[in-house]
Scaffold this motif. Structure first.
Motif, PDB file in Angstrom:
ATOM      1  N   SER A  50     -24.257  13.179 -73.246  1.00  0.00           N
ATOM      2  CA  SER A  50     -25.150  13.067 -72.092  1.00  0.00           C
ATOM      3  C   SER A  50     -24.998  11.709 -71.407  1.00  0.00           C
ATOM      4  O   SER A  50     -25.182  11.594 -70.205  1.00  0.00           O
ATOM      5  CB  SER A  50     -26.609  13.257 -72.529  1.00  0.00           C
TER       6      SER A  50
ATOM      7  N   ASN B 208     -28.873   6.986 -74.634  1.00  0.00           N
ATOM      8  CA  ASN B 208     -27.747   6.986 -73.693  1.00  0.00           C
ATOM      9  C   ASN B 208     -26.416   7.106 -74.450  1.00  0.00           C
ATOM     10  O   ASN B 208     -25.602   6.198 -74.447  1.00  0.00           O
ATOM     11  CB  ASN B 208     -27.820   5.684 -72.880  1.00  0.00           C
TER      12      ASN B 208
ATOM     13  N   GLY C 296     -31.013  13.747 -76.591  1.00  0.00           N
ATOM     14  CA  GLY C 296     -30.010  14.556 -75.884  1.00  0.00           C
ATOM     15  C   GLY C 296     -29.156  15.311 -76.888  1.00  0.00           C
ATOM     16  O   GLY C 296     -27.938  15.388 -76.772  1.00  0.00           O
TER      17      GLY C 296
ATOM     18  N   PRO D 222     -38.433  13.390 -72.314  1.00  0.00           N
ATOM     19  CA  PRO D 222     -37.313  12.744 -71.622  1.00  0.00           C
ATOM     20  C   PRO D 222     -36.193  12.384 -72.576  1.00  0.00           C
ATOM     21  O   PRO D 222     -36.436  12.101 -73.749  1.00  0.00           O
ATOM     22  CB  PRO D 222     -37.952  11.470 -71.049  1.00  0.00           C
ATOM     23  N   CYS D 223     -34.975  12.424 -72.082  1.00  0.00           N
ATOM     24  CA  CYS D 223     -33.832  11.984 -72.884  1.00  0.00           C
ATOM     25  C   CYS D 223     -33.765  10.457 -72.815  1.00  0.00           C
ATOM     26  O   CYS D 223     -33.583   9.880 -71.736  1.00  0.00           O
ATOM     27  CB  CYS D 223     -32.539  12.614 -72.374  1.00  0.00           C
TER      28      CYS D 223
ATOM     29  N   THR E 282     -32.529  10.940 -68.587  1.00  0.00           N
ATOM     30  CA  THR E 282     -32.886  12.091 -67.738  1.00  0.00           C
ATOM     31  C   THR E 282     -34.331  12.465 -68.062  1.00  0.00           C
ATOM     32  O   THR E 282     -34.778  12.291 -69.198  1.00  0.00           O
ATOM     33  CB  THR E 282     -31.987  13.329 -68.001  1.00  0.00           C
ATOM     34  N   ARG E 283     -35.033  12.985 -67.057  1.00  0.00           N
ATOM     35  CA  ARG E 283     -36.447  13.324 -67.267  1.00  0.00           C
ATOM     36  C   ARG E 283     -36.585  14.531 -68.193  1.00  0.00           C
ATOM     37  O   ARG E 283     -37.554  14.677 -68.908  1.00  0.00           O
ATOM     38  CB  ARG E 283     -37.146  13.637 -65.937  1.00  0.00           C
ATOM     39  N   GLU E 284     -35.608  15.435 -68.152  1.00  0.00           N
ATOM     40  CA  GLU E 284     -35.679  16.675 -68.930  1.00  0.00           C
ATOM     41  C   GLU E 284     -34.630  16.611 -70.024  1.00  0.00           C
ATOM     42  O   GLU E 284     -33.453  16.846 -69.794  1.00  0.00           O
ATOM     43  CB  GLU E 284     -35.420  17.857 -68.002  1.00  0.00           C
ATOM     44  N   GLY E 285     -35.067  16.233 -71.252  1.00  0.00           N
ATOM     45  CA  GLY E 285     -34.100  16.060 -72.314  1.00  0.00           C
ATOM     46  C   GLY E 285     -33.974  17.233 -73.250  1.00  0.00           C
ATOM     47  O   GLY E 285     -33.023  17.338 -74.001  1.00  0.00           O
TER      48      GLY E 285
ATOM     49  N   PRO F  82     -26.841  18.480 -62.177  1.00  0.00           N
ATOM     50  CA  PRO F  82     -28.119  18.837 -61.538  1.00  0.00           C
ATOM     51  C   PRO F  82     -27.960  19.854 -60.410  1.00  0.00           C
ATOM     52  O   PRO F  82     -28.759  20.797 -60.302  1.00  0.00           O
ATOM     53  CB  PRO F  82     -28.631  17.486 -61.015  1.00  0.00           C
TER      54      PRO F  82
ATOM     55  N   SER G  40     -29.592  17.951 -69.991  1.00  0.00           N
ATOM     56  CA  SER G  40     -29.093  16.572 -69.915  1.00  0.00           C
ATOM     57  C   SER G  40     -27.573  16.517 -69.843  1.00  0.00           C
ATOM     58  O   SER G  40     -27.003  15.505 -69.438  1.00  0.00           O
ATOM     59  CB  SER G  40     -29.598  15.736 -71.100  1.00  0.00           C
TER      60      SER G  40
END
Ligand code: FES
Length: 569
Positions: A307, A303, A266, A299-300, A367-370, A393, A389
């Motif tokens: 993000s 954590n 991220g 993916p991101c 998140t699926r899209e990092g 959304p 991220s």
């Protein structure tokens, strides 16, 4: 192998006398000039760069390793860039520092270099300069600060500054608490401990293979950071003997690995500009579209703020970047060579994660899209970037009415005006903050929301500009619009009330105005005057390229190697 430094220290004539004799005023004995590798330690230490103030100590540990391996270490300063103090923005000086690094290396008797970088721009500046020399090099990042601690909880540098200041403006936090947090946030040596630009670039250093394994996350004050420096000092001497130059490490595969790692952590949007500039220096053909194509679908996993919720100290204890790279599996070119002589796959083999809330599984990512989304459309024909991220959304597909600010001063003057005609469905547009326009492309793209909207509990709106944003910032923010407004981009022609459409899934950023109206507006547009008629500002303004080309100076692209120039006497 005769080393480069022998051209200075190896002769028995008058010039050799001069080169050695003055160095002996530091108490250096004869045997240091016997042809052993001379290792420069390029240091961005400065008390004006709080993130880099422990670098003299790191340099001392590098020297231990260099001596141990039979080398001769020589520490030298280059201009430093502290993100928090420099005006108008540290980014204005990244290219200047890269020139300082490049020419300091080339002009001196150096066979290899250790690059000490920490605060945001110091990392790309040193890599760019050294890459143009193509010399054996290892970068050591300064490491992140310990976690901030405030009223019983962890707080992150940067990210919580933005959050707290919005809470004060919304009436949710007292000024007294706000000022107390100031002393609780940054409480040890090191750079920002969020996944901001400094941590992103430290991770990029490890992913590119130009730093040693674990470089990214060891806290600045952890003894293992100094042990890493010691080992780097040893290793750079071996690299000189092996002639393992930067071009053998910084290959296309290495950049692709770095792009995917930025997605998985991220990482900051600033990495886009910096990697484009570094690649162009070392001769790797990397484009803005590569960021989208290579990074899409990564993916991101990490954590960390902004993000997510943890900080770099937690990341290191959870396994750090080796665990992430190992988890990325086939998404990484595992045969890419790194500075320790092993491939990145060998370096991370068996790396484990010790906390799955900090480093997520690929099957259950943060998140699926990092990655970084690269947007196109009539508003940004040469591209703009957005970090999914860190975005909301629901706002990633949005059309709204433009509320335009001509400059950042215009923004500050009007954003909290109760009569400003704006609501949360609007799109905030900021102009004249690109490379030429500011100058230097400051981190102001994450414009704070109007107070009257914050007070209603709204925390995000679509924002568009030719600026950058801090890697510690968050929001649905389209940045780096190219061409920028000051260079005559369509952004310069946007007016209040225009409809703007953002569609991240389809990678579109469109101004819904017909071509005839655009032409009419263009005919009355006037370029802003240059920022200065002299000095570096003038050089920068006349030669800086747009964000989609890395915002380097056009005449700095590529390299000149380390050819030995004429004698000085
Ligand atoms: Fe130096 Fe954030 S201010 S890394």
């Amino acid at each position: 192998m005769k080393l480069r430094s022998s051209k200075w220290f190896g002769s028995k004539d008058r010039d050799g006398f001069i080169h050695r004799s003055w160095m002996k005023n530091q108490g250096r004995p004869d045997h240091l000039f016997d042809g052993r590798p001379v290792i420069g330690i390029c240091n961005t230490w400065s008390e004006l760069t709080p993130c880099n103030t422990h670098f003299r100590t790191i340099a001392d540990h590098v020297k231990r390793g260099v001596y141990e391996a039979g080398g001769f270490p020589l520490e030298f300063p280059v201009m430093s860039m502290g993100e928090t103090l420099m005006r108008p923005t540290a980014m204005l000086f990244r290219n200047l520092v890269s020139m300082d690094v490049e020419e300091s290396i080339r002009a001196n008797p150096l066979d290899g270099v250790i690059l000490l970088a920490g605060c945001d721009k110091t990392t790309p500046a040193l890599l760019m300069g050294a890459a143009s020399c193509d010399i054996p090099a290892i970068m050591i990042s300064g490491g992140p600060m310990l976690n901030g601690k405030f009223q019983g909880r962890d707080i992150g540098s940067g990210t919580d500054v933005w959050r707290f200041s919005e809470e004060v403006r919304a009436g949710l936090m007292s000024e007294c608490d706000f000022l107390e947090a100031e002393s609780c946030m940054n409480r040890s040596a090191g750079h920002c401990m969020t996944m901001g630009t400094a941590s992103t670039m430290a991770s990029v250093v490890e992913a590119l293979g130009i730093g040693l394994p674990t470089n990214a996350a060891i806290p600045a004050v952890d003894a293992r950071r100094y042990a890493l420096a010691h080992v780097a000092g040893q290793r750079i001497v071996e690299m000189v003997h092996e002639d393992l130059r930067m071009s053998k490490i910084l290959t296309r595969k290495a950049f692709e690995n770095a792009i995917r790692v930025v997605g998985a952590i991220g990482g900051s949007t600033n990495a886009v500009i910096h990697l484009l500039a570094i690649a162009a220096r070392i001769g790797v053909d990397l484009t803005l579209d590569d960021w989208d194509q290579i990074g899409r679908g990564v993916p991101c996993l990490v954590n960390l703020m902004p993000s997510g919720k943890y900080l770099m100290e937690d990341f290191y204890y959870a396994g750090g970047l080796p665990a992430v790279i190992e988890d990325l599996g086939e998404l990484i070119h595992r045969d890419a060579l790194t500075v320790n002589g092993k491939t990145i796959g060998e370096n991370v083999a068996g790396a484990r994660c010790y906390n799955r809330d900090v480093i997520k599984h690929r099957e259950e990512p943060l998140t699926r899209e990092g990655g970084i989304a690269v947007l196109r459309g009539n508003l940004c024909p040469n591209g703009a970037v957005l970090k999914p991220s860190a975005a909301t959304p629901e706002l990633m597909k949005h059309q709204g009415r433009a509320v335009v600010f001509e400059t950042i001063e215009d923004f500050h003057a009007r954003v909290d005006d109760p009569n400003l005609d704006i609501d949360e469905s609007c799109v905030m547009v900021l102009k004249n903050c690109g490379p030429r326009g500011y100058p230097g492309m400051p981190e102001v793209g994450n414009m704070p929301l109007p107070q009257k909207i914050l007070k209603r509990g709204i925390t995000d709106m679509v924002r568009i500009s030719d600026a950058r944003m801090s890697g510690t910032a968050y929001g649905t923010v389209a940045l780096h619009v190219s061409p920028e407004a000051a260079a005559g981009g369509v952004l310069a022609l946007v007016q209040d009330g225009d409809q703007i459409e953002l569609n991240v899934e389809e990678r579109r950023l469109q101004l819904h105005i017909d071509d005839a109206e655009l032409s009419r507006r263009r005919s009355s547009w006037q370029a802003p005057p240059p920022p200065s008629e002299r000095g570096y500002y003038k050089l920068y303004y006349e030669h800086v390229m747009q964000a989609d080309r890395g915002a380097d100076l056009d005449f700095l692209v590529g390299g000149s190697g380390v050819e030995i120039t004429r004698e000085s006497h």
